[in-house]
Structures are given as structure tokens and as C-alpha cells.
Design an enzyme around this catalytic site. Structure first.
Site, PDB file in Angstrom:
ATOM      1  N   TYR A   1      -2.270  -0.991  10.357  1.00 35.09           N
ATOM      2  CA  TYR A   1      -2.219  -1.023   9.041  1.00 35.09           C
ATOM      3  C   TYR A   1      -1.222  -0.743   8.021  1.00 35.09           C
ATOM      4  CZ  TYR A   1      -4.099  -1.391   4.116  1.00 35.09           C
ATOM      5  OH  TYR A   1      -3.993  -1.737   2.628  1.00 35.09           O
TER       6      TYR A   1
ATOM      7  N   SER B   1       0.990  -1.302   0.066  1.00 33.89           N
ATOM      8  CA  SER B   1       0.140   0.158  -0.067  1.00 33.89           C
ATOM      9  C   SER B   1       1.060   1.392  -0.002  1.00 33.89           C
ATOM     10  CB  SER B   1      -0.990  -0.016   1.110  1.00 33.89           C
ATOM     11  OG  SER B   1      -1.448   1.100   1.264  1.00 33.89           O
TER      12      SER B   1
END
Length: 220
Positions: free
Chosen positions: A150, A137
Site C-alpha cells: 500500500y 497518503s
């Protein structure tokens, strides 16, 4: 024909990778928790492209089920392409986090791709070729824009990919880390952002253009 194994194949980025690779005549091993969706996708791709498709139902946060996928990565027919796509998000920050939820996120986003990469790597090195695609990401390099762990889990995926590329890239193994920014997926439904199809096409264009050269790490 070569064979690709894709985790998280029942939706989003994983489904698009499955469609694109099947269209390039790769046989597939599709892995996810949603058996019905996997079977529907498998039947669609068999009819459209005539490829062989295996379906493995597995929750990668469960050690026994993760081991089943790892065993397949070591078995025949060999896996030539591994797409570590399965992942999830977790709302909230550190202060109010549920410890069990944190552990499951770490298992899915960080531990699973690490162990699956280890499982497939031995065979790839013996054959002298193979491709490993890790879906990270953009938050891996922008952790200040995300609460909780995350971003940290995806940073693990990115740095693992960088270390792996340095170790095995010169031996014929192509390593790619894909760093989606705002992309419309089951995790992120923000409007007016990149479509999943465009993301996968951009990442695969880099991969196939780089095959003739020394494998490099690409952050897309």
C-alpha cells in the site's frame, strides 16, 4: 464554469470534494463503481447548487473501463480539475499476499491515476491552465509503518506528482499531492482522527490560495 472530474466519488474523500467543488459552482463528472450512490449524490448536488453533473460507472482496475474515463478526460466540455482519489487498501504483508489482489491494488492506486493524468494533461497544456489533485497518503513517506505494498503504491502517486509539478507547473498547471495521515474514511475507521471534511477543506484552502502564484506541490 469549469468542470472537475473526481474518481472514487461515491464515498469518503471523493464525496466531500464533490460537495465542495459543486458549492463553488464547478460542474462535475463523478466516477466510481457504485452507480446508485453516484446518482444519489448527483441529484443532491444538482438540487443544491444547480450545477451540471455527469455520472460514469467504472471499475478503474479494468482496462476497458479505465479507458472510458480517459476518453472523457480528452473530450468536451474540457476537464479543468482532475481529482485522482479512487484507491483501496490491502491487509497483510508480502509473504501471504495474493498476486491477483496485488495487481488490482497496483492498477487502482498507481496505474489509474498515472494514465488519467496523462489523458487530461494535453488539453490542460493547450489551454494553459488546469489543476491535478492526487490523493496519496502519509505512508508514502513512512513506509516502515505499513506492511505490504500500500505505501509503495502511494509513494508512486507522490513521486509522480513531484515530477509532474516540475515538468508542467511553470506552464500553468497546478499540481497538488494530498497526504492524509490517520483520517476517518471507508478504508480507515480509527477513532479520534481527522474527519474527511477537515482534510478536504485544508487541502482546498491550500489549492485556492496558491492559484495566484506559481503552482507548487503541496503535501497536506
Amino acid at each position: 464554469m469549469t468542470t472537475a472530474l473526481i474518481t472514487g466519488a461515491s464515498s469518503g474523500i471523493g464525496t466531500v470534494y464533490a460537495r465542495r467543488l459543486a458549492a463553488r459552482n464547478h460542474d462535475l463528472v463523478l466516477v466510481a463503481r457504485a452507480t446508485d450512490r453516484l446518482n444519489t449524490l448527483a441529484e443532491e448536488l444538482r438540487k443544491a447548487h444547480g450545477v451540471t453533473i455527469e455520472v460514469i460507472t467504472a471499475d478503474l482496475t479494468d482496462a476497458a473501463q479505465l479507458n472510458l474515463v480517459a476518453d472523457r478526460l480528452r473530450a468536451d466540455p474540457p476537464i479543468d480539475i482532475l481529482v485522482n482519489n479512487a484507491g483501496a487498501g490491502l491487509s497483510g504483508g508480502f509473504a501471504d499476499a495474493n498476486p491477483i489482489a496485488l495487481e488490482n491494488l497496483l492498477r487502482l492506486n498507481s496505474l489509474a491515476p498515472t494514465l488519467l493524468t496523462t489523458a487530461v494533461l494535453g488539453g490542460m497544456l493547450k489551454r494553459g491552465h488546469g489543476s491535478i489533485v492526487n490523493i496519496a497518503s502519509a505512508l508514502a513517506i513512512l513506509p516502515e509503518y505499513a506492511h505490504g505494498i500500500y505505501a509503495a503504491t502511494k509513494s508512486c502517486v507522490l513521486t509522480m506528482s513531484q515530477s509532474l509539478n516540475a515538468e508542467v507547473g511553470p506552464q500553468g498547471i497546478y499540481v497538488q499531492a494530498v497526504l492524509p495521515a490517520a483520517t476517518r474514511t471507508d478504508i480507515s475507521k480509527v477513532p479520534d482522527v481527522m474527519e474527511v471534511d477537515d482534510l478536504v477543506d485544508a487541502a482546498m484552502t491550500r489549492r485556492f490560495h496558491a492559484r495566484a502564484a506559481l503552482p507548487q506541490l503541496h503535501a497536506d
